[in-house]
Scaffold this motif. Structure first.
Motif, PDB file in Angstrom:
ATOM      1  N   GLY A   1       0.806  -1.232   0.000  1.00  0.00           N
ATOM      2  CA  GLY A   1       0.000   0.000   0.000  1.00  0.00           C
ATOM      3  C   GLY A   1       0.834   1.275   0.000  1.00  0.00           C
ATOM      4  O   GLY A   1       2.072   1.247  -0.059  1.00  0.00           O
ATOM      5  N   PHE A   2       0.124   2.381   0.088  1.00  0.00           N
ATOM      6  CA  PHE A   2       0.718   3.726   0.009  1.00  0.00           C
ATOM      7  C   PHE A   2       1.792   3.957   1.080  1.00  0.00           C
ATOM      8  O   PHE A   2       2.874   4.487   0.786  1.00  0.00           O
ATOM      9  N   CYS A   3       1.518   3.571   2.331  1.00  0.00           N
ATOM     10  CA  CYS A   3       2.524   3.729   3.394  1.00  0.00           C
ATOM     11  C   CYS A   3       3.392   2.478   3.518  1.00  0.00           C
ATOM     12  O   CYS A   3       4.582   2.570   3.859  1.00  0.00           O
TER      13      CYS A   3
ATOM     14  N   ASP B   1       0.343  -9.314   1.860  1.00  0.00           N
ATOM     15  CA  ASP B   1      -0.723  -8.411   1.409  1.00  0.00           C
ATOM     16  C   ASP B   1      -1.701  -9.254   0.587  1.00  0.00           C
ATOM     17  O   ASP B   1      -1.288 -10.182  -0.114  1.00  0.00           O
ATOM     18  N   ASN B   2      -2.990  -8.917   0.682  1.00  0.00           N
ATOM     19  CA  ASN B   2      -3.970  -9.652  -0.144  1.00  0.00           C
ATOM     20  C   ASN B   2      -4.319  -8.881  -1.421  1.00  0.00           C
ATOM     21  O   ASN B   2      -5.228  -9.267  -2.147  1.00  0.00           O
TER      22      ASN B   2
ATOM     23  N   SER C   1      -5.944  -6.298  -1.806  1.00  0.00           N
ATOM     24  CA  SER C   1      -7.338  -5.816  -1.836  1.00  0.00           C
ATOM     25  C   SER C   1      -7.408  -4.360  -2.298  1.00  0.00           C
ATOM     26  O   SER C   1      -8.389  -3.947  -2.928  1.00  0.00           O
ATOM     27  N   ARG C   2      -6.365  -3.578  -2.019  1.00  0.00           N
ATOM     28  CA  ARG C   2      -6.391  -2.168  -2.432  1.00  0.00           C
ATOM     29  C   ARG C   2      -6.399  -2.066  -3.954  1.00  0.00           C
ATOM     30  O   ARG C   2      -7.087  -1.206  -4.522  1.00  0.00           O
TER      31      ARG C   2
ATOM     32  N   LEU D   1      -1.598 -13.008   1.096  1.00  0.00           N
ATOM     33  CA  LEU D   1      -2.319 -13.529   2.268  1.00  0.00           C
ATOM     34  C   LEU D   1      -3.373 -12.529   2.726  1.00  0.00           C
ATOM     35  O   LEU D   1      -3.093 -11.335   2.832  1.00  0.00           O
ATOM     36  N   ASP D   2      -4.576 -13.037   3.019  1.00  0.00           N
ATOM     37  CA  ASP D   2      -5.617 -12.199   3.621  1.00  0.00           C
ATOM     38  C   ASP D   2      -5.560 -12.421   5.129  1.00  0.00           C
ATOM     39  O   ASP D   2      -5.994 -13.474   5.620  1.00  0.00           O
ATOM     40  N   ILE D   3      -5.025 -11.452   5.844  1.00  0.00           N
ATOM     41  CA  ILE D   3      -4.806 -11.669   7.284  1.00  0.00           C
ATOM     42  C   ILE D   3      -6.112 -11.623   8.081  1.00  0.00           C
ATOM     43  O   ILE D   3      -6.163 -12.069   9.215  1.00  0.00           O
TER      44      ILE D   3
ATOM     45  N   ARG E   1      -8.498   1.675   4.638  1.00  0.00           N
ATOM     46  CA  ARG E   1      -8.162   2.921   5.328  1.00  0.00           C
ATOM     47  C   ARG E   1      -8.915   4.164   4.868  1.00  0.00           C
ATOM     48  O   ARG E   1      -8.601   5.269   5.320  1.00  0.00           O
TER      49      ARG E   1
ATOM     50  N   ASN F   1     -13.132  -6.600   7.910  1.00  0.00           N
ATOM     51  CA  ASN F   1     -11.721  -6.678   7.513  1.00  0.00           C
ATOM     52  C   ASN F   1     -10.804  -6.143   8.620  1.00  0.00           C
ATOM     53  O   ASN F   1      -9.866  -6.814   9.048  1.00  0.00           O
TER      54      ASN F   1
ATOM     55  N   TYR G   1     -14.756   3.754   9.343  1.00  0.00           N
ATOM     56  CA  TYR G   1     -13.325   3.442   9.308  1.00  0.00           C
ATOM     57  C   TYR G   1     -12.646   3.864  10.621  1.00  0.00           C
ATOM     58  O   TYR G   1     -11.933   3.082  11.258  1.00  0.00           O
TER      59      TYR G   1
ATOM     60  N   LYS H   1     -10.652   1.780  14.069  1.00  0.00           N
ATOM     61  CA  LYS H   1      -9.363   2.073  14.714  1.00  0.00           C
ATOM     62  C   LYS H   1      -9.551   2.272  16.222  1.00  0.00           C
ATOM     63  O   LYS H   1      -8.649   2.006  17.013  1.00  0.00           O
TER      64      LYS H   1
ATOM     65  N   GLY I   1      -1.561  11.152  11.532  1.00  0.00           N
ATOM     66  CA  GLY I   1      -2.371  12.166  10.854  1.00  0.00           C
ATOM     67  C   GLY I   1      -2.440  11.867   9.360  1.00  0.00           C
ATOM     68  O   GLY I   1      -2.026  10.790   8.898  1.00  0.00           O
TER      69      GLY I   1
ATOM     70  N   VAL J   1      -1.405  11.625   5.723  1.00  0.00           N
ATOM     71  CA  VAL J   1      -0.077  11.540   5.096  1.00  0.00           C
ATOM     72  C   VAL J   1      -0.120  12.264   3.749  1.00  0.00           C
ATOM     73  O   VAL J   1      -1.020  12.032   2.940  1.00  0.00           O
TER      74      VAL J   1
END
Ligand code: NAD
Ligand code: USQ
Length: 404
Positions: A10-12, A31-32, A34-35, A73-75, A101, A119, A189, A193, A217, A219
């Protein structure tokens, strides 16, 4: 150190995996993807042309000689696969980015709400349960959000996770205590968290796990020292109405000649951090685990706060872009104050990169370079928080706030 990066495509996650590998750590990404699947669902793509995982990893190897392993993998769904991975890798640390996210995506429909809850909460609980079941001493570093606090803090600096409180007991005497800062999430979302926080507190207390929760915060930016080494390492850059975040969106909007879409008056104040500082903070967190059986270490991973309207004004001044105040699709306060403590990461060595014109220009250049990949139809934010928010969220509205 052996490190598992969950959500490392992903992005981060991608720039973090590269940084940790560049520093000599032995990195495995799970990572699965999914993004990437959500991009297809939404009919849009990263502004930057991100390579497929095998190409990304072979580029990293050819440029640096270093190897990163990838596991599909889908955690949240494959608990046994996750446990096997932990037992096989025996990581000293695990960085957990693997959640849905986007706040707007989580509010699109009941299906999206249920997916986000299912998820994110399963992912976090599976990570915690698997570390306990493995019997290994794995430091869990999680990416949380500033949004768990809510953004209403008149006169109070938001502390790093814990609030000192004075309670009155049954005899009328004052009792001093520290509690998790009360959560006040503004989307499904952000609510996941908040639930993550309780899971962490519980597993730290019951099982003595080492856990660091980074309340991050918004990004901004898109590239880091490592992702610029080769075009095939380029990082994701979201600009669409669901995944694009405000400052990056404004920079793309300016690059493609779209008005800067300020929701309502633009008086919303939010916390920000540049991507390269985000990566640095994670590196610092990984190197500084809390002791076993101590409470969760919580850091506010942000470097500055800004009002949305002030960001729009800054970019408009820099680029000449028009500012358009549009109806807010979200259910959020139109104006808020926000003061945040962030001494924790600074005392570990973070030297904040604050918003400056040179960095904004660098991102504008990337936005201009890939402007032809932008689909303007995907720019408007069309995910509504409530049916009351229905209406045209792209048309200008009257309410305006003077820039600072
Ligand atoms: P992202 O969507 O770009 O990356 C998340 C990655 O996790 C994706 O590659 C996705 O495929 C993967 N993933 C999701 N669910 C998974 C699952 N069940 N199993 C395996 N992989 C899964 O998001 P990002 O912007 O990189 O954010 C990473 C983390 O940082 C998130 O937890 C987010 O809440 C947090 N965060 C992000 C920002 C921001 O501005 N981007 C700010 C604060 C906090
Ligand atoms: N906004 C606009 N115009 C736009 C887009 C957004 O005015 O075109 C406003 C929103 O209404 C909101 C603010 O900008 O008031 C921030 O929105 P955002 O989309 O940039 O950020 P948000 O939805 O809060 O979520 C992002 C990440 C999330 C992370 C969070 C950190 O997607 O993963 O947790 O930032 S924080 O905001 O600190 O909670």
């Amino acid at each position: 150190m052996k490190i598992l990066v969950l959500g490392g495509d992903g992005f981060c996650g991608w720039p973090t995996a590269l940084r940790l590998s560049a520093r000599g750590h032995d990195v495995t990404i799970a990572d699965n993807l999914s993004r990437r699947a959500i991009d297809k669902e939404l009919g849009c793509e990263s502004l930057t042309p991100i390579a497929e995982i095998p190409e990304r990893l072979s580029a990293w190897h050819s440029v640096t000689g270093k190897s990163i392993r990838f596991v599909h993998l889908d955690i949240a769904q494959d608990y046994d696969g996750l446990l096997d991975l932990i037992l096989e890798e025996v990581p000293a640390a695990l960085v957990h980015f693997a959640e849905q996210r986007s706040a707007p995506y989580s509010m699109k429909s009941s299906r999206h709400k249920r997916y986000t809850v299912d998820n994110n909460i399963n992912a976090t609980n599976n990570v915690l349960a698997a570390v306990v079941e493995s019997g290994l001493d794995v430091h869990i570093v999680h990416l949380g959000t500033m949004g768990v606090y809510g953004y209403k803090t008149p006169g109070l600096t938001i502390p790093e996770g814990y609030l000192s409180a004075t309670l009155t007991d049954d005899s009328g005497a004052s009792v001093k205590t520290e509690i998790l800062y009360p959560t006040n999430p503004g989307s499904i979302y952000h609510m996941t968290k908040s639930q993550d926080q309780l899971l962490f507190a519980y597993y730290a207390k019951n099982d003595g796990l080492r856990i660091t929760d980074l309340h991050q915060g918004i990004v901004w930016g898109t590239q880091t020292a490592e992702t610029t080494l080769d075009d095939r390492l380029i990082n994701r850059f979201d600009y669409d109405g669901d995944y694009g975040t405000v400052l990056n969106r404004f920079l793309v909007q300016a690059a493609v000649g779209h008005p800067l879409t300020v929701h309502g008056s633009g008086g919303q104040t939010r916390a920000f951090i540049h991507l390269q500082d985000s990566v640095r903070c994670i590196e610092l967190a990984v190197s500084n685990p809390p002791k076993r059986h101590s409470r969760v270490a919580i850091f506010n991973q942000m470097t500055e706060t800004h009002r949305v309207v002030d960001l729009a004004t800054m970019i408009s001044t820099m680029t000449g872009a028009e500012i358009r105040h549009v109806k807010n699709p979200r259910n959020e306060a139109d104006t808020n104050e926000l003061t945040v403590a962030n001494l924790g990461l600074r005392s570990l060595g973070l030297v904040p990169t604050t918003l400056d014109a040179a960095l904004l220009r660098e991102i504008t250049e990337i936005a201009q370079r890939f402007a032809s990949r932008c689909d303007p139809a995907k720019i408007p934010c069309v995910s509504l928080w409530t049916t009351d928010a229905a209406g045209n969220c792209t048309a200008p509205v009257g309410a305006k706030l003077a820039a600072a």
